[in-house]
Design a protein around this motif. Structure first.
Motif, PDB file in Angstrom:
ATOM      1  N   MET A 242       4.626 -11.035  -9.676  1.00  0.00           N
ATOM      2  CA  MET A 242       3.597 -11.815  -8.596  1.00  0.00           C
ATOM      3  C   MET A 242       2.918 -10.789  -7.864  1.00  0.00           C
ATOM      4  O   MET A 242       1.894 -10.894  -7.610  1.00  0.00           O
ATOM      5  CB  MET A 242       4.211 -12.945  -8.322  1.00  0.00           C
ATOM      6  N   LEU A 243       3.991 -10.003  -7.331  1.00  0.00           N
ATOM      7  CA  LEU A 243       3.422  -8.936  -6.064  1.00  0.00           C
ATOM      8  C   LEU A 243       2.315  -8.083  -6.901  1.00  0.00           C
ATOM      9  O   LEU A 243       1.387  -7.694  -6.167  1.00  0.00           O
ATOM     10  CB  LEU A 243       4.635  -8.416  -5.410  1.00  0.00           C
ATOM     11  N   VAL A 244       2.490  -7.776  -8.260  1.00  0.00           N
ATOM     12  CA  VAL A 244       1.640  -6.797  -8.724  1.00  0.00           C
ATOM     13  C   VAL A 244       0.446  -7.390  -8.747  1.00  0.00           C
ATOM     14  O   VAL A 244      -0.722  -6.731  -8.513  1.00  0.00           O
ATOM     15  CB  VAL A 244       2.182  -6.389 -10.019  1.00  0.00           C
TER      16      VAL A 244
ATOM     17  N   LEU B 221      -2.403 -11.309   6.240  1.00  0.00           N
ATOM     18  CA  LEU B 221      -1.172 -11.535   6.787  1.00  0.00           C
ATOM     19  C   LEU B 221      -1.348 -12.486   8.371  1.00  0.00           C
ATOM     20  O   LEU B 221      -0.472 -12.974   8.699  1.00  0.00           O
ATOM     21  CB  LEU B 221      -0.416 -10.274   7.316  1.00  0.00           C
ATOM     22  N   THR B 222      -2.596 -12.038   8.835  1.00  0.00           N
ATOM     23  CA  THR B 222      -2.965 -12.616  10.020  1.00  0.00           C
ATOM     24  C   THR B 222      -4.044 -13.581  10.123  1.00  0.00           C
ATOM     25  O   THR B 222      -4.422 -14.078  11.089  1.00  0.00           O
ATOM     26  CB  THR B 222      -3.122 -11.628  11.069  1.00  0.00           C
TER      27      THR B 222
ATOM     28  N   HIS C 134      13.104  -8.098   6.584  1.00  0.00           N
ATOM     29  CA  HIS C 134      12.971  -6.956   5.629  1.00  0.00           C
ATOM     30  C   HIS C 134      12.125  -7.406   4.311  1.00  0.00           C
ATOM     31  O   HIS C 134      11.240  -6.811   3.927  1.00  0.00           O
ATOM     32  CB  HIS C 134      14.264  -6.552   5.196  1.00  0.00           C
ATOM     33  N   ARG C 135      12.292  -8.585   4.031  1.00  0.00           N
ATOM     34  CA  ARG C 135      11.452  -9.471   3.013  1.00  0.00           C
ATOM     35  C   ARG C 135       9.921  -9.254   3.146  1.00  0.00           C
ATOM     36  O   ARG C 135       9.249  -8.798   2.437  1.00  0.00           O
ATOM     37  CB  ARG C 135      12.044 -10.549   2.470  1.00  0.00           C
TER      38      ARG C 135
ATOM     39  N   PHE D  12       7.180  -7.049   1.413  1.00  0.00           N
ATOM     40  CA  PHE D  12       6.270  -7.696   0.541  1.00  0.00           C
ATOM     41  C   PHE D  12       4.935  -7.136   0.919  1.00  0.00           C
ATOM     42  O   PHE D  12       4.002  -6.873  -0.281  1.00  0.00           O
ATOM     43  CB  PHE D  12       6.271  -9.009   0.708  1.00  0.00           C
ATOM     44  N   ALA D  13       4.812  -7.142   2.007  1.00  0.00           N
ATOM     45  CA  ALA D  13       3.272  -6.681   2.541  1.00  0.00           C
ATOM     46  C   ALA D  13       3.095  -5.377   2.318  1.00  0.00           C
ATOM     47  O   ALA D  13       1.699  -5.048   1.715  1.00  0.00           O
ATOM     48  CB  ALA D  13       3.107  -6.765   4.177  1.00  0.00           C
ATOM     49  N   LYS D  14       3.997  -4.338   2.133  1.00  0.00           N
ATOM     50  CA  LYS D  14       3.769  -2.949   1.916  1.00  0.00           C
ATOM     51  C   LYS D  14       3.243  -2.865   0.206  1.00  0.00           C
ATOM     52  O   LYS D  14       2.568  -2.244  -0.254  1.00  0.00           O
ATOM     53  CB  LYS D  14       4.952  -2.265   2.140  1.00  0.00           C
TER      54      LYS D  14
END
Length: 524
Positions: free
Chosen positions: A272-274, A290-291, A475-476, A480-482
């Motif tokens: 999903m992240l891909v 993210l914001t 950390h998650r 995830f953002a990175k």
């Protein structure tokens, strides 16, 4: 569980009760349509009501919440209706800065608690109840004939409110959880204009978003709000749906194995992240995803810069009602969730609410308060808090005034606002919905993921969840953002999994497993 509460639960639940929060077979694919559910509720209520309980007219202090979308109003009709039927006046206190959890904590720490408090999360009730600050509701079941009958009708909802010590510190809330249902939605008018079909898979979603981007270069075709929160919903199509917020670790009950698992380290989550990494690189989601807060999201959606989104289902009317005044063609509509790589076409099950009344153990009016709240579980109370007063707001099963949408109804009457309900007839909401929203409510349940809820934890377990969970969650989210923004390569995925392991996800899962087993054993 002490002997008294065990006896009470045995009496109201019977031996055949299955733990609703933990059995995949109990919920999967079994959710009725809102309309059918509400009808069942009404039918159940007809046999659940007991004779009215007399309460001496008096005032209870009540720490409530003021929702920004329908701010508290002392003149709402609902308060007078409740007073008329119960004799009770609620002296309502609102939390400073509208921070309800902080206000509850301060009131309990200071020892000067109001008689009744409203909570938005069961974990708070469990936490403060086990500290002795709240009444164990099960000790007063014999004083609440309507509630006792309600528990017999709704054993799963009753059981889901138990704490790890077998007690109950918050009154169950049933019916209005349907308003928390979330779903995919899309701009039907724009899709028609571009001759686009709604995507059936995530690959089709990617291609559709690119076509939208080509036609509207300044857009971010897929836009949601509140950072990573809705990844719980996106992940349902990948079979790894779990909470993604600061307060809860991303554990989920796997529907195939029946085991508690940790979502962020699953290969399907990486898949999903891909996708989101591709979306980000191609400008299909906002660079500052993210914001994006509620206002920013509303601005983007309302100015033809987003055409697919995921949010509370009621947003269909929220947008259509407001934007059709200037653009009659504007049409936000329900969209079935795209299927993930394994063919799952699911939404996270979110048609629940954890909000409810709690009673201070320091109150000198506990006996009267439980009688007061018992009214909310009567058929009369059920209809009153859902529809209002016959001849004033409602005639039969229709509202007298024409409300533009649910928010309009809430703002004008106070019906279904915080602190005014426990058992709700959702047909009241459906009756003021547009044809598009009514259709969405009919379609959405067929895509429900399995219904699960978090098992109750002991204070010691909660302490571990709070400390190690915070580190794990931070950390998650950071990683995830990175991965999405491409600042961390997916080649390091195994290292990410190892980092999460070192932060303690295995210990977290053991806590979930033990809490689950303890909850199941409590009702055998």
């Amino acid at each position: 569980m002490n002997k008294k509460t065990a006896v009470v639960l045995s009496a109201v639940m019977g031996a055949s009760v299955v733990l609703g929060a933990c059995s995949k077979n109990n919920n999967e694919g079994a959710s009725p349509s809102p309309s059918a559910s509400a009808t069942t509720s009404a039918s159940a209520g007809a046999s659940a009501s007991a004779a009215p309980t007399t309460i001496t007219p008096q005032t209870f202090t009540f720490l409530d919440y003021s929702n920004p979308s329908w701010p508290y109003d002392a003149n709402w009709k609902i308060w007078s209706y409740i007073k008329e039927k119960t004799g009770v006046t609620l002296d309502i206190q609102l939390p400073a800065g509208n921070l309800l959890e902080d206000a509850i904590s301060l009131a309990i720490a200071g020892g000067d608690m109001p008689d009744i408090m409203w909570t938005q999360e069961k974990r708070l009730a469990d936490k403060f109840g086990q500290q002795g600050a709240l009444v164990n509701i099960l000790d007063y079941v014999d004083d609440m004939p309507n509630f006792k009958a309600w528990m017999e009708k709704y054993p799963a909802e009753t059981q889901n409110m138990l704490s790890s010590d077998g007690k109950m510190y918050e009154f169950p809330n049933q019916g209005l959880g349907e308003s928390n249902r979330r779903t995919w939605m899309y701009r039907e008018d724009v899709f028609k204009k571009l001759n686009l079909s709604t995507p059936k898979t995530w690959d089709e979603l990617y291609e559709t978003l690119k076509k939208l981007k080509a036609e509207y270069p300044d857009s971010y075709p897929l836009t949601v709000r509140n950072g990573l929160r809705y990844f719980e919903d996106f992940a349902a199509g990948f079979g790894v749906s779990a909470p993604v917020d600061a307060q809860r670790v991303s554990a989920y009950l796997d529907g195939t194995s029946g085991e508690w698992k940790y979502a962020p380290i699953q290969p399907a989550y990486k898949d999903m992240l891909v996708y989101f990494n591709k979306f980000y690189k191609d400008g299909l989601i906002p660079k500052d995803f993210l914001t994006i807060d509620t206002k920013m999201w509303q601005d983007i959606v309302s100015t033809n810069r987003a055409f697919v989104t995921l949010d509370y289902i009621g947003r269909i009317d929220f947008y259509n009602s407001a934007l059709r005044k200037d653009n009659p063609d504007f049409s936000m509509n329900f969209m079935a969730p795209p299927a993930g790589p394994t063919g799952l076409q699911k939404n996270a099950f979110t048609a629940v609410t954890e909000e409810g009344f709690m009673i201070s153990s320091k109150s000198k009016k506990i006996k009267d308060i439980v009688k007061f709240i018992d009214f909310f579980y009567s058929e009369e109370g059920h209809k009153l808090v859902s529809w209002g007063k016959e001849g004033d707001t409602v005639s039969g099963d229709s509202f007298i005034e024409k409300y533009t949408d649910i928010s309009d109804l809430r703002k004008k009457t106070g019906l279904s606002t915080d602190g005014t309900y426990t058992w709700f007839d959702f047909n009241a909401h459906i009756s003021v919905s547009s044809p598009e929203l009514k259709s969405a409510y009919e379609q959405a349940p067929q895509y429900d993921n399995a219904k699960t809820s978090t098992p109750p934890f002991t204070p010691e377990e909660q302490q571990v969840l709070s400390t190690k969970g915070d580190s794990l969650n931070s950390h998650r989210d950071e990683n995830f953002a990175k991965f999405i923004m491409g600042t961390r390569s997916f080649d390091t995925w195994d290292k990410f999994v190892e980092e999460q392991k070192k932060l303690g996800y295995e210990e977290i899962l053991e806590i979930y497993k033990k809490a689950d087993e303890r909850a199941k054993a409590a009702v055998k």
